[in-house]
Design an enzyme around this catalytic site. Structure first.
Site, mmCIF file in Angstrom:
data_model
loop_
_atom_site.group_PDB
_atom_site.id
_atom_site.type_symbol
_atom_site.label_atom_id
_atom_site.label_comp_id
_atom_site.label_asym_id
_atom_site.label_seq_id
_atom_site.Cartn_x
_atom_site.Cartn_y
_atom_site.Cartn_z
ATOM 1 N N MET A 74 0.800 -1.226 0.000
ATOM 2 C CA MET A 74 0.000 0.000 0.000
ATOM 3 C C MET A 74 0.836 1.281 0.000
ATOM 4 O O MET A 74 0.297 2.373 0.170
ATOM 5 C CB MET A 74 -0.958 0.016 1.197
ATOM 6 C CG MET A 74 -1.944 -1.126 1.199
ATOM 7 S SD MET A 74 -2.925 -1.174 -0.308
ATOM 8 C CE MET A 74 -3.585 -2.818 -0.199
ATOM 9 N N CYS A 75 2.140 1.165 -0.189
ATOM 10 C CA CYS A 75 2.997 2.353 -0.245
ATOM 11 C C CYS A 75 2.871 3.037 -1.595
ATOM 12 O O CYS A 75 2.812 2.383 -2.634
ATOM 13 C CB CYS A 75 4.462 1.968 -0.020
ATOM 14 S SG CYS A 75 4.872 1.723 1.691
ATOM 15 N N HIS A 76 2.862 4.364 -1.557
ATOM 16 C CA HIS A 76 2.836 5.147 -2.784
ATOM 17 C C HIS A 76 4.226 5.185 -3.402
ATOM 18 O O HIS A 76 5.229 5.143 -2.694
ATOM 19 C CB HIS A 76 2.376 6.583 -2.489
ATOM 20 C CG HIS A 76 0.958 6.659 -2.056
ATOM 21 N ND1 HIS A 76 0.583 6.452 -0.748
ATOM 22 C CD2 HIS A 76 -0.173 6.898 -2.759
ATOM 23 C CE1 HIS A 76 -0.729 6.567 -0.665
ATOM 24 N NE2 HIS A 76 -1.210 6.835 -1.856
ATOM 25 N N MET A 110 8.310 4.616 5.611
ATOM 26 C CA MET A 110 8.498 3.258 5.107
ATOM 27 C C MET A 110 9.778 3.142 4.289
ATOM 28 O O MET A 110 10.462 2.122 4.332
ATOM 29 C CB MET A 110 7.287 2.804 4.285
ATOM 30 C CG MET A 110 6.020 2.641 5.115
ATOM 31 S SD MET A 110 6.214 1.585 6.563
ATOM 32 C CE MET A 110 6.727 0.052 5.819
ATOM 33 N N GLU A 111 10.120 4.205 3.578
ATOM 34 C CA GLU A 111 11.358 4.197 2.790
ATOM 35 C C GLU A 111 12.584 4.147 3.698
ATOM 36 O O GLU A 111 13.551 3.425 3.409
ATOM 37 C CB GLU A 111 11.397 5.415 1.873
ATOM 38 C CG GLU A 111 10.462 5.332 0.686
ATOM 39 C CD GLU A 111 8.968 5.498 1.009
ATOM 40 O OE1 GLU A 111 8.135 5.221 0.133
ATOM 41 O OE2 GLU A 111 8.624 5.903 2.141
ATOM 42 N N ASP A 125 24.059 -10.920 3.722
ATOM 43 C CA ASP A 125 24.351 -11.668 2.500
ATOM 44 C C ASP A 125 25.842 -11.685 2.208
ATOM 45 O O ASP A 125 26.401 -12.722 1.835
ATOM 46 C CB ASP A 125 23.595 -11.060 1.319
ATOM 47 C CG ASP A 125 23.927 -11.759 0.013
ATOM 48 O OD1 ASP A 125 23.738 -12.990 -0.068
ATOM 49 O OD2 ASP A 125 24.385 -11.084 -0.932
#
Length: 155
Positions: A74-76, A110-111, A125
């Protein structure tokens, strides 16, 4: 307080931000990856065969910030005006701080959180051949500015 990502039928939807004002928005998130002291020394001495761990992780984190809307449903899709990753290398832990900025209708929390997550995963990793006991943890938003809800700073 109500959740904004549900419509009147209780189904998920992307929030319409079209009516919001454009403002300068900045978010900072932090996290860490714990590892063996020997692994930290190998990173510091540039002996990881995959390359410069922190440089690659920094690029990975910035790429993660740019791709957040591809990962979180749901992130733009946001035009970012900046993204930076900083490290604090301790004896058995690398602390990660990501700051992301934009000028727009929705925030970049969120970013910033995604940037920290991808940075930590990239470190994992690159180092997993020498240390499978690494622990990624404590990813959290510590500060955000701009928008209708105003400023936030973790206490």
């Amino acid at each position: 307080m109500e959740f904004t990502h549900f419509n009147e039928n209780g189904r998920a939807h992307m929030v319409n931000v079209g009516g919001k004002d454009d403002t300068k928005r900045i978010a900072t998130a932090v996290g860490s990856i714990k590892m063996n002291k020997e692994t930290i020394n190998i990173i510091k001495n540039g002996l990881i065969k995959k390359g410069d761990v922190l440089s690659v992780a920094q690029i990975g984190g910035i790429m993660g910030a740019k791709k957040t809307s591809d990962l979180i449903p749901m992130c733009h899709n946001i035009f970012l005006t900046g993204a930076d990753i900083k490290f604090n290398v301790l004896d058995t832990e690398i602390e990660i701080e990501a700051t992301v900025s934009t000028y727009g209708k929705t925030g970049v929390e969120m970013e910033a959180l995604t940037a920290v997550s991808v940075t930590a995963l990239t470190i994992y990793d690159m180092c997993k051949a020498v240390d499978k006991d690494m622990i990624i943890g404590e990813i959290k938003l510590i500060k955000k500015t701009g928008g209708k809800s105003g400023n936030y700073e973790r206490k």
